[in-house]
Each structure stands twice: as C-alpha cells, then as structure tokens.
Write a protein that holds these residues in place. Structure first.
Motif, PDB file in Angstrom:
ATOM      1  N   VAL A 116       0.836  -1.366   0.106  1.00 27.82           N
ATOM      2  CA  VAL A 116       0.036  -0.059   0.111  1.00 27.82           C
ATOM      3  C   VAL A 116       0.907   1.239  -0.134  1.00 27.82           C
ATOM      4  N   LYS A 154     -11.903  -3.082   1.094  1.00 24.45           N
ATOM      5  CA  LYS A 154     -12.351  -3.298  -0.389  1.00 24.45           C
ATOM      6  C   LYS A 154     -11.811  -1.721  -1.122  1.00 24.45           C
ATOM      7  N   THR A 155     -11.620  -1.945  -2.266  1.00 21.41           N
ATOM      8  CA  THR A 155     -11.110  -0.819  -2.965  1.00 21.41           C
ATOM      9  C   THR A 155     -11.775   0.502  -2.670  1.00 21.41           C
ATOM     10  N   GLY A 156     -11.129   1.592  -2.377  1.00 24.47           N
ATOM     11  CA  GLY A 156     -11.857   2.865  -2.012  1.00 24.47           C
ATOM     12  C   GLY A 156     -11.771   2.966  -0.391  1.00 24.47           C
ATOM     13  N   ASP A 157     -11.681   1.999   0.291  1.00 21.16           N
ATOM     14  CA  ASP A 157     -11.852   2.142   1.876  1.00 21.16           C
ATOM     15  C   ASP A 157     -10.843   3.021   2.220  1.00 21.16           C
TER      16      ASP A 157
END
Length: 106
Positions: free
Chosen positions: A74, A94-97
């Motif tokens: 990340v 998930k994507t965007g959290d």
C-alpha cells in the motif's frame, strides 16, 4: 541283560522327558484363582453395554497461525504524518476504503 537295561533306561528317560515337558508347559499358564472381580470389556459381554448420552463440543480450540498466500503493498501519492489509522489487522477492506488519514501540511 544289557539290552533290557537299555530299553528300560530309554523308556524311563522318555517318560521323564515327557513329564518335564508337560510340567513346564503347564507352569507357563497362570492358575485360575477364581477371582471374578476383574472388569470385563464390552467384547466380553455378549448382551452389550448401556447407552449413555454425552455432550459433544461444537467448538474445538487448536493453536495455529494463518499466512496469506497474497501480499499487497500500500502506497500513498502524498507524504506527511499519519493522523489516524482507520483499520485494524484482520479487518476486511475493499477498493476505496479509508485506511489511514495523512496530514500533508507537516
């Protein structure tokens, strides 16, 4: 007379050998003491054994560790100090959290 003596000697020796062999074989067997207080196994009881209801645990605890087969790096496009960590180890994301809040002013 020598032949008669030899025949009797062989007969006595054979009988004595047979008697000693039988005594040894019988001596290897444990005598029956008549003590019937020994516990018997279910196989010894042709009538069976009583059925007992017992609880079976639904949860089994076993020590161990889990290692992921995937690893992700990340990164951030800005630099700064971390103000807040929004997730904890083991959380599903998930994507965007939002993972961390960064203060870009410092």
């Amino acid at each position: 007379m020598s032949t008669l003596f030899t025949e009797r000697f062989h007969a006595v020796a054979t009988s004595l050998t047979l008697a000693i062999t039988v005594t040894i074989i019988m001596g290897c067997h444990a005598p029956d003491t008549g003590d019937n207080s020994q516990t018997t196994s279910p196989a010894d009881n042709p009538q069976g054994v009583p059925v007992e209801q017992t609880e079976i645990p639904r949860l089994y605890v076993s020590p161990g560790s889990i290692v992921s087969s995937q690893e992700f790096r990340v990164t951030s496009t800005i630099s700064g100090f971390i103000q807040e960590i929004a997730v904890r180890e083991g959380d599903r994301i998930k994507t965007g959290d939002l993972l961390v809040r960064i203060d870009p002013s410092k």
